[in-house]
Design an enzyme around this catalytic site. Structure first.
Site, short mmCIF file in Angstrom:
data_model
loop_
_atom_site.label_atom_id
_atom_site.label_comp_id
_atom_site.label_asym_id
_atom_site.label_seq_id
_atom_site.Cartn_x
_atom_site.Cartn_y
_atom_site.Cartn_z
N TYR A 131 -2.53 5.35 -4.13
CA TYR A 131 -3.62 6.26 -3.84
C TYR A 131 -3.37 7.54 -4.63
O TYR A 131 -2.26 8.07 -4.60
CB TYR A 131 -3.70 6.59 -2.36
CG TYR A 131 -4.34 5.53 -1.50
CD1 TYR A 131 -5.54 4.93 -1.88
CD2 TYR A 131 -3.76 5.14 -0.30
CE1 TYR A 131 -6.13 3.97 -1.10
CE2 TYR A 131 -4.35 4.17 0.50
CZ TYR A 131 -5.53 3.59 0.10
OH TYR A 131 -6.13 2.63 0.88
N HIS A 140 -13.68 -1.82 -1.16
CA HIS A 140 -12.76 -1.38 -0.11
C HIS A 140 -13.08 -2.06 1.23
O HIS A 140 -12.95 -1.46 2.30
CB HIS A 140 -12.82 0.14 0.04
CG HIS A 140 -11.47 0.78 0.27
ND1 HIS A 140 -10.75 1.39 -0.72
CD2 HIS A 140 -10.72 0.90 1.38
CE1 HIS A 140 -9.62 1.86 -0.24
NE2 HIS A 140 -9.58 1.57 1.05
N SER A 177 0.82 -1.20 0.00
CA SER A 177 0.00 0.00 0.00
C SER A 177 0.86 1.26 0.00
O SER A 177 1.95 1.29 0.57
CB SER A 177 -0.89 0.01 1.25
OG SER A 177 -1.53 1.26 1.43
N THR A 191 -5.95 2.68 -7.01
CA THR A 191 -7.22 2.63 -6.30
C THR A 191 -8.07 3.83 -6.70
O THR A 191 -7.63 4.98 -6.57
CB THR A 191 -7.00 2.63 -4.78
OG1 THR A 191 -6.33 1.42 -4.41
CG2 THR A 191 -8.31 2.73 -4.02
N LYS A 196 -8.37 -0.78 -9.22
CA LYS A 196 -9.01 -1.36 -8.04
C LYS A 196 -10.13 -0.45 -7.53
O LYS A 196 -9.96 0.76 -7.44
CB LYS A 196 -7.97 -1.55 -6.93
CG LYS A 196 -8.50 -2.15 -5.63
CD LYS A 196 -7.37 -2.33 -4.64
CE LYS A 196 -7.83 -2.97 -3.35
NZ LYS A 196 -8.74 -2.10 -2.58
#
Length: 385
Positions: free
Chosen positions: A134, A280, A111, A160, A256
Site C-alpha cells: 500500500y 478491490h 498484504s 496497489t 493491482k
C-alpha cells in the site's frame, strides 16, 4: 469441525459455516462491500454471465492445471490475493492460508496490513510468496518496506494503486466496526453468543500489524497503527512514482487495481511485469465495472503484450477457466480462501483451495481442455448472456 469441512462442497458452503461461527460484525467486515454493494454483486454476476462453448472428442483423462503466473511456476491458475486483518476471523489466518497455498503449489500474496510480518511469513512458509504494497505518504517508510521484502526473499512485488482513500463500507459503519475499535454492548454480546470464536480470540491475543511497526514513529503494532495507515494513504501517488518504483525494484512488479484499458496501456509502457485487474473486491468505488468485464476489454487492448491477473468475484473453479479464456493467466482468490480459514483454520483453507482445484479439473474435462495452456488455442470461445 473436520466433519463440517468435509461436507462442504463449495465455497458457498464454507461461507455458510464461517457465517455461523463468526460474530455478525466480523463476518460482514469480511463479506461486505462499499455503499449499496452494486459492484460487489456484479463481480460475481460477471463471471456467471460468461458461457463456455465446449469441445468434444478430446483426451481429457488427465487435465493439466499447471501454468506460469508472471514468471512463477504454479500447480494451478490461482493466486491468493492480499488480505488485511484476517486474524479477526481466525487467529493466524494469514499463516494458515499461506501454508495451504504452498501445499497446493500456488502463490500467496502477503498484504502490507497482514497480521503476520513479512520476515516471519518467509521463515514459516516454503512456497512462492509475493508482497503487496500500500502506498503511504511516508515515502521513506514505503522504501523500507520494499527493501525488507526483497531482503526476505519476496521476488514479486504487487503495488496497489486503487486505494487513494478507503471506501465507504456501510455494513461496517452500521455494525460499529472502526479502527481503533470501540467496544460496545453489542460486540460483547456477539462474543458471548459465539464462544468458540471468543475463545480463539482470547488465546490468539489482539491482532497486530507487524509490517507497519514504526510508521510515523509509532513502534506499537496494534490497532492504533492500523488507524494511522488508513489516515496516511497517499492520494497523490502518480505515474512518475510508479516509474520510480519500477526502476528501484529489482524483482517482478505487478500493478493491482487496474480497470481502464488506457491505464493498462500506460502501465505496460513502464515496463512492469504484469497487470492485476481488480476493483478491490467491490470494497472501494461502488458502481465500478466488474473485474471480469474489465479483464475482457484490457486483454483485447493489450493483445498478449503483458500477463494479466484478475480478482473479485471468484467463487468457482470454472471461473479460472473462464478468466483464462478471457485473457488472464490466473485468478486471485481472497474471500474464498478466508471463508475456509474462518470455517476451520488451516484445514479450512486447504478445503477451500481443494474445492476450487477439483471444480477447475472437472470443468476442463467437460469443456474439452486437456491442458490449461490450450484453453484459448483450442478454439474455445465464450459468449456473454
Amino acid at each position: 469441525m473436520a466433519a463440517a469441512l468435509e461436507r462442504a462442497l463449495s465455497i458457498a458452503d464454507l461461507r455458510a459455516i464461517a457465517r455461523r461461527r463468526l460474530p455478525r460484525s466480523v463476518f460482514e467486515f469480511i463479506d461486505g462491500g462499499a455503499e449499496d454493494e452494486l459492484t460487489l454483486a456484479d463481480n460475481r454476476a460477471a463471471f456467471e454471465r460468461v458461457r463456455i462453448v465446449p469441445r468434444v472428442l478430446v483426451d481429457v483423462s488427465a487435465p493439466d492445471l499447471a501454468t506460469d503466473i508472471v514468471g512463477t511456476p504454479a500447480a494451478a491458475p490461482f493466486v491468493v490475493a492480499p488480505m488485511g486483518s484476517c486474524a479477526l476471523g481466525w487467529p493466524g489466518a494469514d499463516l494458515a492460508i499461506a501454508k495451504a497455498a504452498a501445499a497446493h503449489g500456488i502463490p500467496y500474496t502477503l498484504s502490507t496490513m497482514s497480521n503476520t510480518g513479512l520476515e516471519r511469513m518467509a521463515d514459516a512458509v516454503q512456497g512462492p510468496l509475493w508482497f503487496q504494497l500500500y502506498v503511504l505518504r511516508d515515502r521513506t517508510f514505503n522504501a523500507t518496506l520494499v527493501q525488507r521484502a526483497w531482503a526476505a526473499g519476496y521476488g514479486t512485488l504487487v503495488v496497489t494503486v486503487d486505494l487513494p482513500a478507503g471506501g465507504k463500507r456501510e455494513r461496517d459503519l452500521r455494525n460499529g466496526i472502526s479502527i481503533p475499535p470501540r467496544m460496545t454492548p453489542r460486540h460483547l454480546w456477539e462474543g458471548v453468543t459465539h464462544p468458540g470464536w471468543a475463545w480463539r480470540m482470547a488465546r490468539g491475543g489482539k491482532p497486530e500489524f507487524e509490517n507497519v511497526r514504526g510508521l510515523l514513529g509509532d513502534h506499537s503494532a496494534g490497532l492504533t497503527i492500523a488507524a494511522k495507515v488508513g489516515q496516511n494513504l497517499d492520494a497523490s501517488y502518480g505515474w512518475d512514482d510508479l516509474a520510480a518504483l519500477r526502476d528501484s525494484w529489482p524483482g517482478r512488479l505487478l500493478v493491482k487495481g487496474v480497470e481502464h484499458a488506457d491505464d493498462a496501456e500506460h502501465i505496460a509502457a513502464l515496463g512492469v511485469d504484469g497487470i492485476w485487474v481488480s476493483n478491490h473486491g467491490g470494497r472501494q468505488l461502488d458502481g465500478a465495472q466488474a473485474s471480469a468485464d474489465a479483464l475482457a476489454v484490457i486483454a483485447r487492448r493489450l493483445a498478449g503484450r503483458l500477463p494479466l491477473l484478475v480478482d473479485s468475484g471468484v467463487r468457482r473453479g470454472v471461473d479460472a477457466l473462464k478468466a483464462r479464456m478471457l485473457g488472464a493467466q490466473a485468478v486471485a482468490i481472497g474471500r474464498a480462501a478466508l471463508f475456509g480459514a474462518c470455517a476451520g483454520g488451516e484445514a479450512g483453507a486447504h478445503r477451500a483451495i481443494a474445492i476450487l482445484l477439483g471444480e477447475l479439473r472437472l470443468a476442463m474435462q467437460l469443456a474439452g481442455v486437456a491442458a490449461l495452456a490450450d484453453a484459448r488455442r483450442a478454439g474455445l470461445t465464450t459468449t456473454q448472456m
